[in-house]
Design a protein around this motif. Sequence first.
Motif, PDB file in Angstrom:
ATOM      1  N   LYS A  56       0.691  -1.120   0.027  1.00 23.16           N
ATOM      2  CA  LYS A  56      -0.056  -0.018  -0.107  1.00 23.16           C
ATOM      3  C   LYS A  56       0.948   1.255  -0.050  1.00 23.16           C
ATOM      4  O   LYS A  56       1.996   1.378   0.572  1.00 23.16           O
ATOM      5  CB  LYS A  56      -0.792   0.153   1.060  1.00 23.16           C
ATOM      6  CG  LYS A  56      -1.787  -1.104   1.202  1.00 23.16           C
ATOM      7  CD  LYS A  56      -2.832  -1.168   2.285  1.00 23.16           C
ATOM      8  CE  LYS A  56      -3.784  -2.113   2.314  1.00 23.16           C
ATOM      9  NZ  LYS A  56      -4.579  -2.102   3.596  1.00 23.16           N
ATOM     10  N   HIS A  57       0.380   2.250  -0.501  1.00 20.35           N
ATOM     11  CA  HIS A  57       1.183   3.570  -0.832  1.00 20.35           C
ATOM     12  C   HIS A  57       0.463   4.656  -0.570  1.00 20.35           C
ATOM     13  O   HIS A  57      -0.977   4.605  -1.101  1.00 20.35           O
ATOM     14  CB  HIS A  57       1.696   3.709  -2.161  1.00 20.35           C
ATOM     15  CG  HIS A  57       2.710   2.471  -2.775  1.00 20.35           C
ATOM     16  ND1 HIS A  57       4.083   2.503  -2.518  1.00 20.35           N
ATOM     17  CD2 HIS A  57       2.328   1.412  -3.238  1.00 20.35           C
ATOM     18  CE1 HIS A  57       4.465   1.244  -2.971  1.00 20.35           C
ATOM     19  NE2 HIS A  57       3.496   0.816  -3.488  1.00 20.35           N
ATOM     20  N   GLU A  58       0.734   5.623  -0.050  1.00 12.24           N
ATOM     21  CA  GLU A  58       0.224   7.088   0.203  1.00 12.24           C
ATOM     22  C   GLU A  58       0.173   7.596  -1.266  1.00 12.24           C
ATOM     23  O   GLU A  58       1.262   7.614  -1.952  1.00 12.24           O
ATOM     24  CB  GLU A  58       1.083   7.952   1.098  1.00 12.24           C
ATOM     25  CG  GLU A  58       0.680   7.281   2.608  1.00 12.24           C
ATOM     26  CD  GLU A  58      -0.736   7.215   3.054  1.00 12.24           C
ATOM     27  OE1 GLU A  58      -1.339   8.245   2.768  1.00 12.24           O
ATOM     28  OE2 GLU A  58      -1.148   6.242   3.738  1.00 12.24           O
ATOM     29  N   PRO A  59      -0.889   8.353  -1.497  1.00 13.68           N
ATOM     30  CA  PRO A  59      -0.797   9.026  -3.007  1.00 13.68           C
ATOM     31  C   PRO A  59       0.209  10.138  -2.939  1.00 13.68           C
ATOM     32  O   PRO A  59       0.427  10.727  -1.938  1.00 13.68           O
ATOM     33  CB  PRO A  59      -2.067   9.779  -2.878  1.00 13.68           C
ATOM     34  CG  PRO A  59      -3.057   8.936  -2.002  1.00 13.68           C
ATOM     35  CD  PRO A  59      -2.131   8.293  -0.720  1.00 13.68           C
ATOM     36  N   THR A  61       1.630  13.450  -5.458  1.00 14.72           N
ATOM     37  CA  THR A  61       1.706  14.285  -6.565  1.00 14.72           C
ATOM     38  C   THR A  61       3.247  14.922  -6.950  1.00 14.72           C
ATOM     39  O   THR A  61       3.726  15.391  -5.955  1.00 14.72           O
ATOM     40  CB  THR A  61       0.618  15.081  -6.387  1.00 14.72           C
ATOM     41  OG1 THR A  61      -0.571  14.791  -6.207  1.00 14.72           O
ATOM     42  CG2 THR A  61       0.663  16.336  -7.702  1.00 14.72           C
ATOM     43  N   HIS A  80       1.201   6.664 -14.748  1.00 15.43           N
ATOM     44  CA  HIS A  80       0.244   6.594 -13.707  1.00 15.43           C
ATOM     45  C   HIS A  80      -0.379   5.405 -13.554  1.00 15.43           C
ATOM     46  O   HIS A  80      -0.592   4.643 -12.400  1.00 15.43           O
ATOM     47  CB  HIS A  80      -0.732   7.793 -13.846  1.00 15.43           C
ATOM     48  CG  HIS A  80      -1.724   7.853 -12.778  1.00 15.43           C
ATOM     49  ND1 HIS A  80      -1.604   8.089 -11.509  1.00 15.43           N
ATOM     50  CD2 HIS A  80      -3.078   7.453 -12.878  1.00 15.43           C
ATOM     51  CE1 HIS A  80      -2.583   7.993 -10.606  1.00 15.43           C
ATOM     52  NE2 HIS A  80      -3.561   7.460 -11.188  1.00 15.43           N
ATOM     53  N   TYR A  83       1.830   2.963 -11.754  1.00 11.51           N
ATOM     54  CA  TYR A  83       2.067   3.478 -10.346  1.00 11.51           C
ATOM     55  C   TYR A  83       1.040   4.527 -10.036  1.00 11.51           C
ATOM     56  O   TYR A  83       0.870   5.583 -10.002  1.00 11.51           O
ATOM     57  CB  TYR A  83       3.443   4.438 -10.285  1.00 11.51           C
ATOM     58  CG  TYR A  83       4.978   3.663 -10.549  1.00 11.51           C
ATOM     59  CD1 TYR A  83       5.471   2.675  -9.855  1.00 11.51           C
ATOM     60  CD2 TYR A  83       5.601   3.791 -11.701  1.00 11.51           C
ATOM     61  CE1 TYR A  83       6.538   2.013 -10.287  1.00 11.51           C
ATOM     62  CE2 TYR A  83       6.460   3.290 -12.048  1.00 11.51           C
ATOM     63  CZ  TYR A  83       6.982   2.532 -11.277  1.00 11.51           C
ATOM     64  OH  TYR A  83       8.311   1.751 -11.582  1.00 11.51           O
ATOM     65  N   TRP A  85      -0.475   5.254  -7.479  1.00  8.65           N
ATOM     66  CA  TRP A  85      -0.554   6.214  -6.252  1.00  8.65           C
ATOM     67  C   TRP A  85       0.384   7.416  -6.746  1.00  8.65           C
ATOM     68  O   TRP A  85       0.523   8.376  -5.959  1.00  8.65           O
ATOM     69  CB  TRP A  85       0.183   5.565  -4.951  1.00  8.65           C
ATOM     70  CG  TRP A  85       1.597   5.164  -5.282  1.00  8.65           C
ATOM     71  CD1 TRP A  85       2.665   5.875  -4.766  1.00  8.65           C
ATOM     72  CD2 TRP A  85       2.332   3.957  -5.797  1.00  8.65           C
ATOM     73  NE1 TRP A  85       3.960   5.238  -5.092  1.00  8.65           N
ATOM     74  CE2 TRP A  85       3.551   4.242  -5.672  1.00  8.65           C
ATOM     75  CE3 TRP A  85       1.792   2.938  -6.262  1.00  8.65           C
ATOM     76  CZ2 TRP A  85       4.603   3.314  -5.959  1.00  8.65           C
ATOM     77  CZ3 TRP A  85       2.643   1.962  -6.925  1.00  8.65           C
ATOM     78  CH2 TRP A  85       3.911   1.868  -6.696  1.00  8.65           C
ATOM     79  N   THR A  87       1.020  10.606  -9.405  1.00 15.98           N
ATOM     80  CA  THR A  87       0.373  11.740 -10.377  1.00 15.98           C
ATOM     81  C   THR A  87       1.253  12.797 -10.483  1.00 15.98           C
ATOM     82  O   THR A  87       2.038  13.172  -9.627  1.00 15.98           O
ATOM     83  CB  THR A  87      -1.013  12.159  -9.776  1.00 15.98           C
ATOM     84  OG1 THR A  87      -1.680  11.314  -9.390  1.00 15.98           O
ATOM     85  CG2 THR A  87      -1.651  13.098 -11.200  1.00 15.98           C
ATOM     86  N   GLU A 344      10.229   8.626  -5.668  1.00 15.23           N
ATOM     87  CA  GLU A 344       9.114   8.475  -6.381  1.00 15.23           C
ATOM     88  C   GLU A 344       9.681   9.230  -7.809  1.00 15.23           C
ATOM     89  O   GLU A 344       9.155   8.921  -8.974  1.00 15.23           O
ATOM     90  CB  GLU A 344       7.831   9.270  -5.946  1.00 15.23           C
ATOM     91  CG  GLU A 344       6.996   8.477  -4.862  1.00 15.23           C
ATOM     92  CD  GLU A 344       7.895   8.353  -3.606  1.00 15.23           C
ATOM     93  OE1 GLU A 344       7.201   7.801  -2.515  1.00 15.23           O
ATOM     94  OE2 GLU A 344       8.822   9.412  -3.451  1.00 15.23           O
TER      95      GLU A 344
END
Length: 455
Positions: A56-59, A61, A80, A83, A85, A87, A344
């Motif tokens: 699980k990943h936190e969103p 940007t 996207h 991945y 999560w 953007t 990221e």
Amino acid sequence: MKRKPSFVLFTLLLVSLLIFTACSKTNSTEESASPEGTQQTDNAAATKAPPKEEEKHEPVTLKLLAWHVGAHQELFDKFHEKYPWITIEVVESGVDKAVAMQAAGDPADLVWISGLSPWLKDGMLEDLTPYIAKDETIQNAKIIDGFLDAFKTPDNKTWAIPYTAISEWIVVNKDLLKKHGMEMPPYDWTYDDMLEMAKKATDPAANEYGISYDALFSQQFSWILPVANGNAQNLRYFNEDLTKNLVDTPGVQADLKWLQELTTKWHVRPTDEEAKKLGWEQANNFLTGKVLFTLGADWVIPGYNEHATFEWDILPLPKGKAKQATVQILGPIGILSASKHKEEAFKWLSFQFELEAQKWNVNNGSSPFVIHPEIDAEIDRTPTWEGKDREVVKMTRTMCCNLPGPTIPGLDFFDANIDLQLYQAMTSGADITSLIPAVEKFNENTLKIRKELGW
């Protein structure tokens, strides 16, 4: 291309599998008949790892400082999908914008770069060297020689890597070739060949010229010819380590004179006044059908495919006295040192080297920089190059030379005070020796900035 196993091999494998399965079942039955066998089975069940839960990943940007989105949005969307999560959001580019975002506590993560020195001065970029060293995608990819190190600085650090590559080639009006009794030349044609063909295709009374009147041709050819003839070691008239501009040297001066004479002596390209009367100053005059040769890159393909009313094709740039060279435009991207999402952010950089992203480049007319059979196959089947010489696309991507820029300190002075005047002089016949003082000033200044940067 994967081979399908033969029927015989497949049969043998199937038989072996059945024998192995039967033996396994027999052994399992024998072991379970004894206390020892039962204990082993119980232990195996007890130590069996539970099914792995999806990570699980936190969103996140990622904010990209850039000056254009265009077709790249499609590639952002592909990233996207891989991945979900992450953007990518494009915001206004520039050092000032980066500083303001950082001061507001919301720093940008990625940046398209035109020059490195303004970003390095205040330590605003992350050194990508350790990220590259541990990235499996990049390490396992077969990359065109010199591509990954295109923006490595003299201190052996990589502050930016290319995220795109654009090769340039000659675009040919094949209808004009036929009209004047000519055929497409071989790949190893020369500048003298180009001039002779341009002479045959020039007919000012019919407003037809051998070579296009546009800034791109004037500027880029003045960069290329000195390298092709061995009078400069890098595009933009630079020596090998980019410490000195060579416009003031006799060899480069002679190359620039040759290009001027395409207009002033041979008249295979219109003068400024003629171009003005024809309305060719701003428009892409190749689409008029009145020009034999022009310089092309990925951005012209959609327009030519859609609007050209004549048959056209592409050629590699001609051979000079020393080599066959073109312009490889590389777009540098870096990670901001203040980014809160560096890992990221590097995933985006790494994604550019995956086959999916490389195929996207092919379908948009850009040059793939990873060498792989699937990439060649994509070039062969993409509608972008339908009816065109796809072998030119393949051979041009590995030709010299990468366009230097970000690693040249003081490039803004060069662009405004030397390069602009040079490409204007190609059709006006202006005295190019008058630029020598500006070249000397640039050379003095670039060495000073290099010293300040520790280069």
